[in-house]
Design an enzyme around this catalytic site. Structure first.
Site, PDB file in Angstrom:
ATOM      1  N   ASP A   1       0.242  -7.673   0.853  1.00 35.96           N
ATOM      2  CA  ASP A   1       0.627  -6.274   1.080  1.00 35.96           C
ATOM      3  C   ASP A   1       2.154  -6.145   1.034  1.00 35.96           C
ATOM      4  O   ASP A   1       2.817  -6.097   2.058  1.00 35.96           O
ATOM      5  CB  ASP A   1       0.085  -5.791   2.428  1.00 35.96           C
ATOM      6  CG  ASP A   1       0.167  -4.270   2.582  1.00 35.96           C
ATOM      7  OD1 ASP A   1       0.637  -3.608   1.637  1.00 35.96           O
ATOM      8  OD2 ASP A   1      -0.247  -3.755   3.641  1.00 35.96           O
TER       9      ASP A   1
ATOM     10  N   HIS B   1       0.822  -1.205   0.000  1.00 37.74           N
ATOM     11  CA  HIS B   1       0.000   0.000   0.000  1.00 37.74           C
ATOM     12  C   HIS B   1       0.855   1.254   0.000  1.00 37.74           C
ATOM     13  O   HIS B   1       0.372   2.342  -0.304  1.00 37.74           O
ATOM     14  CB  HIS B   1      -0.989  -0.001   1.172  1.00 37.74           C
ATOM     15  CG  HIS B   1      -0.367   0.171   2.512  1.00 37.74           C
ATOM     16  ND1 HIS B   1       0.001  -0.891   3.308  1.00 37.74           N
ATOM     17  CD2 HIS B   1      -0.054   1.283   3.205  1.00 37.74           C
ATOM     18  CE1 HIS B   1       0.506  -0.436   4.441  1.00 37.74           C
ATOM     19  NE2 HIS B   1       0.495   0.878   4.406  1.00 37.74           N
TER      20      HIS B   1
ATOM     21  N   SER C   1       2.164  -4.362   7.722  1.00 40.19           N
ATOM     22  CA  SER C   1       1.007  -4.017   6.910  1.00 40.19           C
ATOM     23  C   SER C   1       0.132  -2.995   7.630  1.00 40.19           C
ATOM     24  O   SER C   1      -0.280  -2.008   7.046  1.00 40.19           O
ATOM     25  CB  SER C   1       0.188  -5.272   6.588  1.00 40.19           C
ATOM     26  OG  SER C   1      -0.972  -4.957   5.863  1.00 40.19           O
TER      27      SER C   1
ATOM     28  N   SER D   1       4.504   1.813   8.500  1.00 39.64           N
ATOM     29  CA  SER D   1       4.158   0.839   7.455  1.00 39.64           C
ATOM     30  C   SER D   1       5.363   0.447   6.614  1.00 39.64           C
ATOM     31  O   SER D   1       6.144   1.294   6.193  1.00 39.64           O
ATOM     32  CB  SER D   1       3.103   1.429   6.508  1.00 39.64           C
ATOM     33  OG  SER D   1       1.830   1.303   7.031  1.00 39.64           O
TER      34      SER D   1
ATOM     35  N   GLY E   1       3.242   5.890   9.600  1.00 42.47           N
ATOM     36  CA  GLY E   1       4.611   6.036   9.112  1.00 42.47           C
ATOM     37  C   GLY E   1       5.445   4.800   9.299  1.00 42.47           C
ATOM     38  O   GLY E   1       6.477   4.633   8.642  1.00 42.47           O
TER      39      GLY E   1
END
Length: 222
Positions: A102, A79, A198, A183, A181
């Protein structure tokens, strides 16, 4: 975090048989941009080149340095790479796999070395192998917002629902708190890498398993 979504968006993550979590909004921008760096370590801040006046950069964390057919990439959350923008001092997005899975790649033209994780104490941890953790095992994650934090594995093969028909399956669930942030940051223990973040919140976090991603790309750790 199950998908650290874009700014202003709220997501819902469901840890099957364990908990229901309301997720945070997307990656947060900071007042000061990170300094350019010649080496990108797992957990380091990444931000996109701003697409135009009035548009804020998009923030995520680096996962693992990988190599596919002699080409270097930074692995992160899918993402994070779905928007197609270049990442400052790293390189361009290569692909994105989200939802269902992801993960995504950024072409690494930054001069990064071996796969290492930033421990946020002045040191790094070399990552030599990919593995699958045990339920109850102590693991750690690194990310730009919450730095290095540790906790326990709550479950494997967990499904996270983000709303809008978006779902990620097969994740590793932990009790490590995360924030916007983080991720894409790495989950690891010692020299073993387990996955990339994720999504999640202050009580639970979910990770795309690393071995499956390396196999899908035909990749190895740098």
């Amino acid at each position: 975090m199950p998908m650290f979504a874009r700014s202003g968006r709220r997501l819902v993550g469901v840890l099957l048989s364990l908990a229901t979590a309301t997720l945070l909004a997307g990656p947060a921008a900071s007042a000061a941009s990170p300094e350019p760096q010649s080496t990108v370590n797992g957990g380091d801040a990444m931000y996109t080149v701003s697409p135009g006046p009035g548009r804020e950069p998009y923030y995520c964390s680096a996962g693992f340095a990988i190599v596919v057919k002699s080409v270097r990439y930074i692995l992160t959350a899918g993402h994070c790479t779905e928007h197609g923008l270049d990442w400052k001092d790293i390189g361009p997005n290569e692909d994105s796999h989200f939802p269902v899975t992801d993960y995504g790649r950024i072409r690494d033209v930054s001069g990064s070395g071996n796969a290492r994780v930033d421990l946020y104490n002045g040191n790094t941890q070399r990552i030599l192998r990919a593995g699958t953790p045990r339920v109850g095992q102590v693991v750690c994650k690194s990310g730009m917002s919450t730095k290095k934090t540790c906790g326990k594995v709550l479950g494997l093969n967990q499904t996270v629902n983000y709303g809008g028909g978006k779902q990620v399956v097969g994740t590793i669930a932990t009790d490590i708190p995360i924030e916007s942030g983080d991720s894409g940051g790495p989950l690891f223990s010692g020299a073993t890498g387990y996955g990339v973040l994720s999504g999640g919140n202050s009580r639970v976090s979910f990770y795309q398993p690393l071995p499956a991603v390396l196999a899908a790309y035909g990749a190895r750790l740098a």
